[in-house]
Motif scaffolding. Sequence first.
Motif, PDB file in Angstrom:
ATOM      1  N   THR A  72       0.857  -1.180   0.000  1.00  0.00           N
ATOM      2  CA  THR A  72       0.000   0.000   0.000  1.00  0.00           C
ATOM      3  C   THR A  72       0.898   1.236   0.000  1.00  0.00           C
ATOM      4  OG1 THR A  72      -1.899   1.061   1.065  1.00  0.00           O
ATOM      5  CG2 THR A  72      -0.225   0.115   2.531  1.00  0.00           C
ATOM      6  N   GLY A  73       0.290   2.431   0.137  1.00  0.00           N
ATOM      7  CA  GLY A  73       1.064   3.672   0.146  1.00  0.00           C
ATOM      8  C   GLY A  73       1.053   4.361  -1.205  1.00  0.00           C
ATOM      9  N   SER A  74       1.588   5.582  -1.230  1.00  0.00           N
ATOM     10  CA  SER A  74       1.686   6.379  -2.460  1.00  0.00           C
ATOM     11  C   SER A  74       3.107   6.281  -2.996  1.00  0.00           C
ATOM     12  CB  SER A  74       1.346   7.846  -2.168  1.00  0.00           C
ATOM     13  OG  SER A  74       0.030   7.967  -1.659  1.00  0.00           O
ATOM     14  N   PHE A  75       3.261   5.848  -4.247  1.00  0.00           N
ATOM     15  CA  PHE A  75       4.621   5.669  -4.773  1.00  0.00           C
ATOM     16  C   PHE A  75       4.607   5.484  -6.284  1.00  0.00           C
ATOM     17  CE2 PHE A  75       2.879   1.503  -3.905  1.00  0.00           C
ATOM     18  CZ  PHE A  75       3.221   0.768  -5.037  1.00  0.00           C
ATOM     19  N   SER A  76       5.770   5.668  -6.887  1.00  0.00           N
ATOM     20  CA  SER A  76       6.059   5.181  -8.236  1.00  0.00           C
ATOM     21  C   SER A  76       7.464   4.597  -8.205  1.00  0.00           C
ATOM     22  CB  SER A  76       5.961   6.290  -9.286  1.00  0.00           C
ATOM     23  OG  SER A  76       6.979   7.253  -9.091  1.00  0.00           O
ATOM     24  N   LEU A  77       7.753   3.725  -9.149  1.00  0.00           N
ATOM     25  CA  LEU A  77       8.990   2.952  -9.107  1.00  0.00           C
ATOM     26  C   LEU A  77       9.539   2.773 -10.509  1.00  0.00           C
ATOM     27  CD1 LEU A  77      10.839   0.931  -7.378  1.00  0.00           C
ATOM     28  CD2 LEU A  77       9.257  -0.845  -8.169  1.00  0.00           C
ATOM     29  N   ILE A  78      10.831   3.030 -10.669  1.00  0.00           N
ATOM     30  CA  ILE A  78      11.556   2.657 -11.890  1.00  0.00           C
ATOM     31  C   ILE A  78      12.672   1.715 -11.449  1.00  0.00           C
ATOM     32  CG2 ILE A  78      12.893   3.430 -13.888  1.00  0.00           C
ATOM     33  CD1 ILE A  78      11.625   6.200 -13.505  1.00  0.00           C
ATOM     34  N   PHE A  79      12.691   0.534 -12.014  1.00  0.00           N
ATOM     35  CA  PHE A  79      13.652  -0.505 -11.606  1.00  0.00           C
ATOM     36  C   PHE A  79      14.455  -0.919 -12.838  1.00  0.00           C
ATOM     37  CE2 PHE A  79      14.960  -4.858 -11.071  1.00  0.00           C
ATOM     38  CZ  PHE A  79      15.345  -4.938  -9.742  1.00  0.00           C
ATOM     39  N   ARG A  80      15.765  -0.889 -12.731  1.00  0.00           N
ATOM     40  CA  ARG A  80      16.613  -1.289 -13.851  1.00  0.00           C
ATOM     41  C   ARG A  80      17.609  -2.350 -13.426  1.00  0.00           C
ATOM     42  NH1 ARG A  80      21.507  -0.461 -16.354  1.00  0.00           N
ATOM     43  NH2 ARG A  80      22.319   0.811 -14.638  1.00  0.00           N
ATOM     44  N   ASP A  81      17.672  -3.379 -14.235  1.00  0.00           N
ATOM     45  CA  ASP A  81      18.703  -4.407 -14.076  1.00  0.00           C
ATOM     46  C   ASP A  81      19.282  -4.679 -15.457  1.00  0.00           C
ATOM     47  OD1 ASP A  81      20.386  -6.425 -13.238  1.00  0.00           O
ATOM     48  OD2 ASP A  81      18.841  -7.954 -13.433  1.00  0.00           O
ATOM     49  N   GLY A  82      20.460  -4.123 -15.713  1.00  0.00           N
ATOM     50  CA  GLY A  82      21.053  -4.266 -17.045  1.00  0.00           C
ATOM     51  C   GLY A  82      20.192  -3.584 -18.082  1.00  0.00           C
ATOM     52  N   ASP A  83      19.736  -4.363 -19.075  1.00  0.00           N
ATOM     53  CA  ASP A  83      18.910  -3.796 -20.146  1.00  0.00           C
ATOM     54  C   ASP A  83      17.418  -3.901 -19.866  1.00  0.00           C
ATOM     55  OD1 ASP A  83      21.216  -3.207 -21.473  1.00  0.00           O
ATOM     56  OD2 ASP A  83      21.150  -4.954 -22.797  1.00  0.00           O
ATOM     57  N   ASP A  84      17.045  -4.470 -18.719  1.00  0.00           N
ATOM     58  CA  ASP A  84      15.632  -4.608 -18.360  1.00  0.00           C
ATOM     59  C   ASP A  84      15.179  -3.433 -17.495  1.00  0.00           C
ATOM     60  OD1 ASP A  84      15.688  -6.975 -19.687  1.00  0.00           O
ATOM     61  OD2 ASP A  84      15.567  -8.250 -17.907  1.00  0.00           O
ATOM     62  N   TYR A  85      14.027  -2.895 -17.827  1.00  0.00           N
ATOM     63  CA  TYR A  85      13.428  -1.807 -17.051  1.00  0.00           C
ATOM     64  C   TYR A  85      12.013  -2.207 -16.666  1.00  0.00           C
ATOM     65  CZ  TYR A  85      17.188   1.180 -18.812  1.00  0.00           C
ATOM     66  OH  TYR A  85      18.422   1.718 -19.104  1.00  0.00           O
ATOM     67  N   ILE A  86      11.657  -1.919 -15.421  1.00  0.00           N
ATOM     68  CA  ILE A  86      10.275  -2.117 -14.975  1.00  0.00           C
ATOM     69  C   ILE A  86       9.825  -0.815 -14.317  1.00  0.00           C
ATOM     70  CG2 ILE A  86       8.690  -3.466 -13.565  1.00  0.00           C
ATOM     71  CD1 ILE A  86      10.745  -5.707 -13.562  1.00  0.00           C
ATOM     72  N   ILE A  87       8.666  -0.313 -14.718  1.00  0.00           N
ATOM     73  CA  ILE A  87       8.106   0.854 -14.044  1.00  0.00           C
ATOM     74  C   ILE A  87       6.745   0.465 -13.479  1.00  0.00           C
ATOM     75  CG2 ILE A  87       9.363   2.518 -15.442  1.00  0.00           C
ATOM     76  CD1 ILE A  87       6.899   3.007 -17.085  1.00  0.00           C
ATOM     77  N   ALA A  88       6.418   1.027 -12.336  1.00  0.00           N
ATOM     78  CA  ALA A  88       5.174   0.658 -11.660  1.00  0.00           C
ATOM     79  C   ALA A  88       4.583   1.867 -10.952  1.00  0.00           C
ATOM     80  CB  ALA A  88       5.415  -0.469 -10.654  1.00  0.00           C
ATOM     81  N   SER A  89       3.260   1.865 -10.845  1.00  0.00           N
ATOM     82  CA  SER A  89       2.520   2.931 -10.165  1.00  0.00           C
ATOM     83  C   SER A  89       1.726   2.337  -9.019  1.00  0.00           C
ATOM     84  CB  SER A  89       1.564   3.595 -11.154  1.00  0.00           C
ATOM     85  OG  SER A  89       0.647   4.443 -10.497  1.00  0.00           O
TER      86      SER A  89
END
Length: 560
Positions: A72-89
């Motif tokens: 829960t909570g208010s957040f956004s996320l950008i996650f990078r591992d090498g050439d992989d990117y994940i973004i989440a809201s």
Amino acid sequence: MNPDVSIHLYSKFKPQKINLGSFNIYLNGMPILMGEKVLGYDWIRKIYDEFEHPHFKSDSALKLKEILENTTGSFSLIFRDGDDYIIASDVIRSYPLFYGVYKNKVFITDNLEEFQKENGSFKVDYKKLIEFCSSGSVFNKGTVYKDVYSIQAGEIVTIRNNNIISDRYFELKPKESVRYRNLPELDYIKEFDSILILIFSRLIENHPDVNRWIIPLSGGHDSRLVVNYLYRLGIKNVICFSYGTRNNEQSAISKKVAEALGYEWHFVEYTDTKWKVLHTSGVFTDYLSYSWNGVSTPHIQDFLAVYELKEKRILREGDIFIPGHTVVPEDAFNANTQKLETREEALEYVFSKNVLTNKILKDRSSVFTELQYMYDNSKTTPKNFMGYCDWQERQAKFISNSIKVYEFFGYKTLQPTWDREWIDIWMKIPAEKRVNRSLQFLMEERRGLVSQLMNIPYANDDHKESKFSLKSILKRGLPNYAIVLLLRLTRRGVVLNEGMNLVYAVGDVTVKNLLDPIEDFPDQVLSYYKDIMLRYTYQVDSNVLTVLYIVRRLLDGKRN
């Protein structure tokens, strides 16, 4: 880093950049693991520990989805591992992120206006621009720009080898629980109350350094719920404010509530002179650019109030805003929505509620096409589709986007009424208790509200148009030129209670004057709004004007 993917962040509150091993993580806000005191950096560390598992490489997005389903909570996320990117809201898109392809390269950003200033302008997608003018929103993941997309509430987007894959870890869909089917009424009330105590206690505990809690306090239920639970938990450092025209109903009730709890209260009067200052200084148009991002109508309702409170130094560094928003608005879960039995009925109903004028026909509008796509992909029911659409489009892109006002002026915001545990119980209870928020109102009456608030009435927020009202009579019996003349003589045309008709009233300016040259607007848009062009700006809904004013500025930018 893959040279074909770039990250561009411009938010006034810079995200934390956390490096763990080979991982680079950008975190805005505060995610909280439900049921555990794991938040912020510790939450990120948990992700890292999970991703270090040998199965991570084959299914990173699935592992993150499992964690987010319990967050829960208010957040956004950008996650990078090498050439992989994940973004989440988070579940309400508190910190919007955008992604797309520009000059054959994938980019991620948190502000499309600033990105274009640095890198050059996007191409406008005129079909999406017309959609925005039709509804005040671009539906689903779209923006008004070609090949540019917005993350949606509760969404995970994975960018791998320049392929973009979307998944939802949360959707607002009732999943009624057997446990809640036959509970005694008092048990429902106790559970609602205990969840709110938990949520507000956690909010207070997680922000020990707050200066004051700032509450935009209306005469309605949701902001009163906020101050009520702060008071019950012994919080004293609370500042409340209201705004609008003098002696308006909302503000009069707001003042009574604040005084009953012993909280400091301020009123900001709205006048055309004050709005004119914001226009001529450029601060208003700067805010519009900051907040709309090619997706949704900027929320402007308390913009002048926050500006003035900051100018008078009533607001201070370290203050945190808590607006009162609702998970199940009456427009989304009501007796009418519960009568919808088929896909076609649901689409017709939701379309009628999501266009700005009845001149927009479904067979000529991409709004209807996008709603069809949304319905089929949501796998929700006809009765619940209005609630689903309201959450994804209005609550996430317009109501929650109101926190951009506070962010613009340098203040953080929390949204406890969008806590997952509060959402979850709303989705689990029987439909008849969710409709019209009947269970919440019952809780307030029987248990939730402190005694000081029990006898203070709520404002009538409906403002439903009577068939005998001036506006209704004019619509039925007079041609448009006569309506324009009479509205000018009476200086009427919109609800005046909060003074929002004054936002663009910078003199006796017509809508056409505000938008000229109107010839470069798409013909379809002009056909929707031709009847209001000769009206004065104070006679037209401020959100409609904001939509058209933004488009005017966008078209100006393309001409220059």
